[in-house]
Design a protein around this motif. Sequence first.
Motif, PDB file in Angstrom:
ATOM      1  N   GLU A 161       0.833  -1.210   0.000  1.00 52.03           N
ATOM      2  CA  GLU A 161       0.000   0.000   0.000  1.00 52.03           C
ATOM      3  C   GLU A 161       0.863   1.254   0.000  1.00 52.03           C
ATOM      4  N   VAL A 162       1.960   1.236   0.739  1.00 52.01           N
ATOM      5  CA  VAL A 162       2.862   2.388   0.747  1.00 52.01           C
ATOM      6  C   VAL A 162       3.516   2.554  -0.621  1.00 52.01           C
ATOM      7  N   LEU A 163       3.956   1.442  -1.210  1.00 52.70           N
ATOM      8  CA  LEU A 163       4.573   1.516  -2.532  1.00 52.70           C
ATOM      9  C   LEU A 163       3.566   1.967  -3.591  1.00 52.70           C
ATOM     10  N   LEU A 164       2.337   1.498  -3.489  1.00 49.42           N
ATOM     11  CA  LEU A 164       1.303   1.939  -4.426  1.00 49.42           C
ATOM     12  C   LEU A 164       1.107   3.444  -4.346  1.00 49.42           C
ATOM     13  N   ARG A 186      12.066   6.184  -8.389  1.00 47.53           N
ATOM     14  CA  ARG A 186      12.165   4.821  -8.913  1.00 47.53           C
ATOM     15  C   ARG A 186      12.031   3.786  -7.785  1.00 47.53           C
ATOM     16  N   VAL A 187      11.433   2.643  -8.151  1.00 49.08           N
ATOM     17  CA  VAL A 187      11.342   1.480  -7.266  1.00 49.08           C
ATOM     18  C   VAL A 187      11.946   0.296  -8.010  1.00 49.08           C
ATOM     19  N   LEU A 226      10.564  -1.230 -11.532  1.00 50.03           N
ATOM     20  CA  LEU A 226      11.252  -2.305 -12.237  1.00 50.03           C
ATOM     21  C   LEU A 226      11.337  -3.500 -11.300  1.00 50.03           C
ATOM     22  N   ALA A 227      10.790  -4.630 -11.714  1.00 49.81           N
ATOM     23  CA  ALA A 227      10.837  -5.864 -10.928  1.00 49.81           C
ATOM     24  C   ALA A 227      11.614  -6.908 -11.702  1.00 49.81           C
TER      25      ALA A 227
END
Length: 470
Positions: A297-300, A312-313, A346-347
Amino acid sequence: MGLIDRIDDRLGDGLEALLCRHHARRLRGLGWGDVLDEAGTGWFTPHAPVRGGCRVTVLIDGEQALPAMVEAIKGARSYVHLAGWHSSPDFRPTRGEDAQTLRELLAEAAERVPVRVLLWAGPPVPAFEPTRKRARAACKEFMRGSKVRCVLDSRERTLHCHHEKLLIVDDEVAFVGGMDFTALEGDRHDSPEHPADRPMGWHDSVMRAEGPVVADVADHFRRRWTEVAGEQLPQPRTPEPAGTSTVQFVRTIPEKTYGFAPKGAFSALDAYLRALRSAESLVYLENQFLWSPEITEVLLDKLQRPPHDRFRVVLVLPRKPSNGADTTRGQLGRLLDADDGNQRLLAVTLNSHDGDNHVPVYVHAKLAVVDDKWMTVGSANLNEHSLFNDTEANLVTDDTAVIKDARLRLWAEHLQRPVSEVDGDPVDVVDRMWRPFAENQDEHRLSLLPGVSRRAGRLQGPLRGLLVDG
């Protein structure tokens, strides 16, 4: 979006909201409500002491971590304390003709100093490793013909475990990380080269700490040992300052597990949430799992409302986790939707090359970097098991020099480039190297993480947590 997908979407939202509300009620009832009720930020949680005067080093992969831990054990002058998910007596922490087994190493040390080993007792039913039979056999073998004392801890919550990995020597040095002394499920002896001729490459990390924070780690072991083994240990001595790093020891302890923490401890969750909320430019996560709704939820929110366009993540995850694969992919699907083609997310996963074959490298590390201002290394995965129900231990630091050094070494390893080539603006390196390398996996170690499951699929892990989360 078809009808089934819309139903799936609604079901996912509903079940996940239910889980989050359940966690919030649970923590509120335990006096930990501020962790989820308040949007706290910052580099340290107020729920654990912050220690200055420390020295920390991030040890990457077994090639660095295992010899360092062996050296500490061999140099012990007062005691050796080891706590883990599982340790195998026949595991050889080092390689070579004269390499000792872990049993031999600890037995030799026990001739000079007390050696105490605290292991999880295994699940009540043999549904997964290590079984209780295996744990009992290991404990018996450690003590056979030696002065080593080993005890098994069965005070776990239903379907959960004691997952922390700790080594403390002489009140002087502590190792906190993701590395267990065992070959169960994969080869811990790996290097930054990740050679493809191994059974399974195993990417991991451990933080070595000296200075006052060692007393916090040692006291945690002391308290667990006292309750499980019934042996009173002296209060750890606080070491003299050993460096300039500020460090914090954070934990997960479920409530009603130990008398010393009847309301539990959830500082690992709080540390993660505060740091991620504080992110301004970069979130870099290496983890075995990513299916904690509180974390995503925080990343969203960050992806939907980025601090600026260059935010960036980067996620480094295993291609196929030991469990929870669908739930990880489902959360990834949500994050990709939130990114909406902006390429802020980027995953990737890691591979070794064996001719034309790509051999997966298992990402077991539990490491996170935010803005080169915050870093954590430890045993906590980003799932509800680690953040609410297993026992876990992590170290956190805000030492920018240590953090940047660790990130650059990791990036040099994953990108297969010298440190000098990855030492630039992190956002530029992500856009210029990480993404194109991952998209051209035939020539590089990185590849895009495959597969995005339906939202209901990603809820298998959280739903299990809801059912057993009393």
